[in-house]
Design a protein around this motif. Structure first.
Motif, short mmCIF file in Angstrom:
data_model
loop_
_atom_site.label_atom_id
_atom_site.label_comp_id
_atom_site.label_asym_id
_atom_site.label_seq_id
_atom_site.Cartn_x
_atom_site.Cartn_y
_atom_site.Cartn_z
N LEU A 113 0.86 -1.18 0.00
CA LEU A 113 0.00 0.00 0.00
C LEU A 113 0.89 1.24 0.00
O LEU A 113 1.78 1.38 0.85
CB LEU A 113 -0.92 0.01 1.22
N ILE A 114 0.65 2.11 -0.98
CA ILE A 114 1.43 3.34 -1.11
C ILE A 114 0.69 4.49 -0.46
O ILE A 114 -0.48 4.74 -0.75
CB ILE A 114 1.70 3.65 -2.60
N GLU A 115 1.37 5.20 0.40
CA GLU A 115 0.79 6.31 1.15
C GLU A 115 1.14 7.64 0.48
O GLU A 115 2.29 7.89 0.11
CB GLU A 115 1.36 6.28 2.57
N GLY A 116 0.14 8.51 0.33
CA GLY A 116 0.40 9.87 -0.16
C GLY A 116 0.82 9.91 -1.61
O GLY A 116 0.40 9.09 -2.43
N GLU A 117 1.65 10.91 -1.93
CA GLU A 117 2.13 11.04 -3.31
C GLU A 117 2.94 9.81 -3.68
O GLU A 117 3.90 9.47 -3.00
CB GLU A 117 2.96 12.31 -3.47
N GLY A 118 2.56 9.17 -4.79
CA GLY A 118 3.06 7.82 -5.02
C GLY A 118 4.18 7.64 -6.01
O GLY A 118 4.72 6.53 -6.14
N GLU A 119 4.57 8.69 -6.72
CA GLU A 119 5.51 8.49 -7.83
C GLU A 119 6.83 7.85 -7.38
O GLU A 119 7.27 6.83 -7.93
CB GLU A 119 5.80 9.82 -8.54
N GLU A 120 7.50 8.44 -6.38
CA GLU A 120 8.81 7.93 -5.94
C GLU A 120 8.68 6.58 -5.26
O GLU A 120 9.51 5.69 -5.47
CB GLU A 120 9.45 8.94 -4.99
N THR A 121 7.65 6.42 -4.46
CA THR A 121 7.46 5.14 -3.76
C THR A 121 7.22 4.02 -4.76
O THR A 121 7.80 2.93 -4.65
CB THR A 121 6.28 5.25 -2.78
N PHE A 122 6.34 4.27 -5.73
CA PHE A 122 6.05 3.25 -6.74
C PHE A 122 7.31 2.92 -7.54
O PHE A 122 7.59 1.75 -7.82
CB PHE A 122 4.95 3.77 -7.67
N ARG A 123 8.07 3.93 -7.89
CA ARG A 123 9.30 3.70 -8.67
C ARG A 123 10.28 2.81 -7.90
O ARG A 123 10.85 1.87 -8.46
CB ARG A 123 9.95 5.04 -9.01
N SER A 124 10.46 3.11 -6.59
CA SER A 124 11.38 2.29 -5.79
C SER A 124 10.90 0.85 -5.70
O SER A 124 11.70 -0.09 -5.79
CB SER A 124 11.50 2.88 -4.38
#
Length: 592
Positions: A113-124
C-alpha cells in the motif's frame, strides 16, 4: 526472460472521466525495464467483467487507484483476484487508503500500500521487483538501510533476510504482519512526468491536469488542508503540456489544483496563454473568488466566451459557520467577485454549497441557498458533508455530535444542528435543482414558478416534495415527463390553470429538443392543422435561416413578451426556431 508486468487500474466514477494518478505512475517509471499497462473502468461496469479483463492480462502485479467511490469495489475485486490466482500481487494507493494504510492492508487482500504522493514510492518498489528479489530480501540499496535492524514483535532482527523492506511511503505485508517504511517527503512537482502520450485515447473524455499541489487554506473538512506546502509546476512547462492537449483536440481539461488563483502571476500567466490560443478546448478551474484581483478579472475579461469554467466553493453564506470550518472569509466578498465575473458574460460559474457543516441548521442552509441563487450562477451544487479520514473535521465530530456513515462516501447523517429528516429533505431539493436549474433547459418555466413563491428555496422544496409523493425519485422517467411534471405540479399543488403554462413549457421544450415531434400534452388546439400552412408562409419570407433547420410554432400567449417582462398576455403568436442557433428565435406574427 519474462518482464515484470504491472496493471495500473483506475475505476472511475463515470465513463467520461479519466484517471490521472495511474498515468503519473506509468510516466514516472517509463524508463524502467518492465511492462506497465493501464486499464480503466467505471463503477457502473460489472465486477465480473472487470475481473475477467484483469485476469486475462496475466499480470504479476495489479495496482489499484483507490477513491471514495470505488473503495468497496476494489476490495471485492482484490478478493476475487486472489481466489482466481493467488500469485498475483496487489498494490493499493490513492487518497482513500492513505490515512489508514496499516489497518486497510491488515484487513484486505494484497501485499503493498502506497501512502500519499506515489511516484517515488512506486518507482522504488518497481525497481526492487524488477531485480527479481523476493519481497523481503535486502541487497537493493534503494530499498534497505542499516536503520532497519530493529526490534519487531519483541525480537531483535539481525539476519539480512529478515530485515523489513524499507521504502519510504510504503506499507507491506509479511504473513499477517504489516510493516511501514516511514514518511516520504513530497516530490518536487517539476520532477513529475507529463502523463499523457499518443497511446491515450482522449476523445470524449474529461482530461485531468495538475499545475500545482497543495492548498493555502485549512478547511477542516478537506484532505487538501493537510498539505499547505504549495508547489507550482514551471509555467513554461505547463504551457507546453496544455498545448499538447489542445493539439489533441481534448474537449475539456479539468485542473485538479485546489485553489488555482492563489498565485497572481502564475494564474494570470496561464489564463493569458489560454486566452490567446485558437482552440475549441475548454478549461475548468477551482478558484477562490474572494482572492480574485482586479488584474485577474481584467485578464479574464479578454477570454473567448466558453473557454473557461470556474468552480467556486461557497459552502455556506453564514460567516460564523465559515469560521467554524477555518474559512476566514466573508460571503459578501465572495459574492462581489462572483458577480464581477458574471458581468463579464464569458465564463460559466459553478457554485458549491455543503449541507451538514458544523453549527449550520436547516434555516441557515436555506438562507445560504437563497443568497447563492440570487446571484444566478450557471450551476448550483448542493453537496453533503463527508467526514474523511485524515481531515481535521474528524477530530471535531463529537463536539458537533456528528453522526456519519462508516461506509464510503462517509456522508453526514445528522448533527446537533440538523436532523436526518432535514438532510433527506435537502437531498430531494438537490435532485430537482440539479435536474431543472443546472441543466439550463427549463429557465423560462422556472421563472414562471419562482414568482409564485416567497423565495427560490420554497419553490424547489415544494417541487422536490411533489416528486417524492409521486414516486418519481424511485423510477426512471422520460425526458418528456420531466416537462409534464410541471403541469401536474401546477394543477395539483398550486391549483393553477395550465393554459399559459403549457405555452411556456413548450417554449423551453422547443429550445432543447427535437422539433419534429412535440409531446401531446404540449399541443394547443388546431396546432397540427396549421403546421404545413405556416411553414410554407415562413419559407416565403426569406429569413436568414436554413430551411431544413427551421421550425415554426404557434403560441396562444405573447411568448417573447413573457420572456422579457414575465407578464402573460393572451395573443396568438408565431415563433420561428433556428435549429442551428438556439438563441435565434424570430417572431413572425406580424409578417404572417
Amino acid at each position: 526472460m519474462k518482464k515484470l508486468k504491472v496493471l495500473l487500474v483506475g475505476i472511475n466514477s463515470q465513463y467520461v472521466h479519466s484517471n490521472l494518478a495511474i498515468r503519473y505512475l506509468k510516466a514516472y517509471t517509463k524508463d524502467l525495464d518492465y511492462n506497465s499497462v493501464i486499464k480503466e473502468f467505471s463503477i457502473n461496469d460489472r465486477v465480473e467483467r472487470i475481473l475477467e479483463e484483469l485476469i486475462r492480462e496475466k499480470a504479476d502485479i495489479i495496482a489499484f487507484s483507490c477513491y471514495i467511490w470505488n473503495r468497496e469495489m476494489v476490495r471485492g475485486l482484490s478478493k476475487l483476484i486472489k481466489l482466481v490466482d493467488e500469485r498475483i500481487e496487489i498494490i493499493y494507493g490513492g487518497p482513500e487508503v492513505s490515512f489508514d494504510g496499516r489497518e486497510f492492508l491488515e484487513k484486505n487482500e494484497g501485499e503493498y500500500l502506497i501512502e500519499g504522493e506515489g511516484e517515488e514510492t512506486f518507482r522504488s518498489l518497481i525497481k526492487y521487483k524488477i531485480r527479481g528479489k523476493g519481497p523481503y530480501s535486502v541487497d537493493d540499496e534503494d530499498a534497505f538501510s542499516d536503520k532497519c535492524r530493529l526490534i519487531v514483535n519483541n525480537q531483535t532482527i539481525n539476519k539480512e533476510e529478515d530485515i523489513p523492506l524499507n521504502i519510504e511511503g510504503l506499507f507491506y505485508k509479511k504473513g499477517k504482519e504489516v510493516f511501514y517504511g516511514g514518511i516520504r517527503s513530497n516530490i518536487d512537482i517539476n520532477q513529475v512526468v507529463f502523463p499523457y502520450d499518443e497511446e491515450d485515447e482522449l476523445d470524449n473524455k474529461i482530461v485531468y491536469y495538475e499545475a500545482s499541489r497543495g492548498c493555502p487554506f485549512r478547511c477542516k473538512y478537506c484532505l487538501s488542508s493537510v498539505d499547505r506546502n504549495i508547489r507550482f509546476r514551471d509555467i513554461e512547462k505547463v504551457k507546453k503540456e496544455l498545448g499538447y492537449l489542445m493539439d489533441k483536440k481534448v474537449r475539456l481539461v479539468k485542473f485538479v489544483d485546489r485553489t488555482f488563483n492563489c498565485d497572481e502571476k502564475f494564474a494570470t500567466g496561464i489564463w493569458e496563454f489560454l486566452t490567446n490560443q485558437d482552440t475549441e478546448t475548454k478549461f475548468h478551474f477551482e478558484i477562490s473568488a474572494n482572492i480574485l484581483t482586479n488584474n485577474q478579472v481584467n485578464v479574464l475579461s479578454k477570454a473567448p466566451k466558453g473557454r473557461f469554467q470556474f468552480e467556486v466553493g461557497v459552502q455556506t453564506t453564514n460567516n460564523q459557520i465559515l469560521k467554524n470550518i477555518n474559512r476566514y472569509i466573508s460571503f459578501e466578498d465572495v459574492a462581489e467577485k462572483v458577480k464581477e465575473v458574471k458581468a463579464l458574460g464569458n465564463i460559466s460559474q459553478h457554485l458549491d454549497l455543503i449541507a451538514g457543516l458544523p453549527g449550520e441548521d436547516f434555516h441557515s442552509f436555506k438562507n445560504s441557498f437563497n443568497q447563492v441563487y440570487s446571484i444566478r450562477p450557471e450551476e448550483i451544487q448542493l453537496g453533503f458533508l463527508k467526514i474523511l479520514k485524515g481531515s481535521p473535521m474528524m477530530d471535531e465530530k463529537d463536539k458537533w455530535e456528528m453522526k456519519y456513515s462508516p461506509y464510503p462516501p462517509y456522508e453526514i447523517l445528522k448533527t446537533k444542528d440538523i436532523s436526518y429528516e432535514e438532510l433527506l429533505v435537502l437531498k430531494k431539493v438537490e435532485s430537482v435543482v440539479d435536474k431543472y436549474y443546472n441543466s439550463g433547459k427549463f429557465n423560462t418555466v422556472l421563472e414562471y414558478f419562482e414568482k409564485q413563491f416567497d423565495n427560490p428555496f420554497d419553490f424547489y422544496y415544494s417541487l422536490g416534495m411533489f416528486f417524492d409523493e409521486k414516486g418519481y425519485f424511485s423510477r426512471n422517467i422520460s425526458n418528456a415527463e420531466y416537462y409534464r411534471v410541471f403541469l401536474e405540479f401546477n394543477s395539483e399543488k398550486l391549483r393553477g390553470e395550465n393554459k399559459a403554462l403549457r405555452n411556456i413549457i413548450k417554449y423551453d421544450y422547443l429550445m432543447f429538443n427535437k422539433k419534429k415531434w412535440i409531446p401531446e400534452f404540449l399541443e394547443n388546439e388546431n396546432d397540427k392543422r396549421w403546421t404545413k400552412e405556416l411553414r410554407e408562409k415562413v419559407l416565403s419570407l426569406n429569413l436568414d435561416i436554413d430551411k431544413n433547420k427551421l421550425h415554426v410554432e404557434k403560441f396562444t400567449i405573447d411568448m417573447l413578451n413573457f420572456v422579457k417582462t414575465k407578464e402573460i398576455l393572451d395573443k396568438i403568436t408565431y415563433l420561428v426556431y433556428d435549429e442551428n442557433n438556439l438563441n435565434k428565435i424570430v417572431d413572425v406574427t406580424g409578417l404572417i
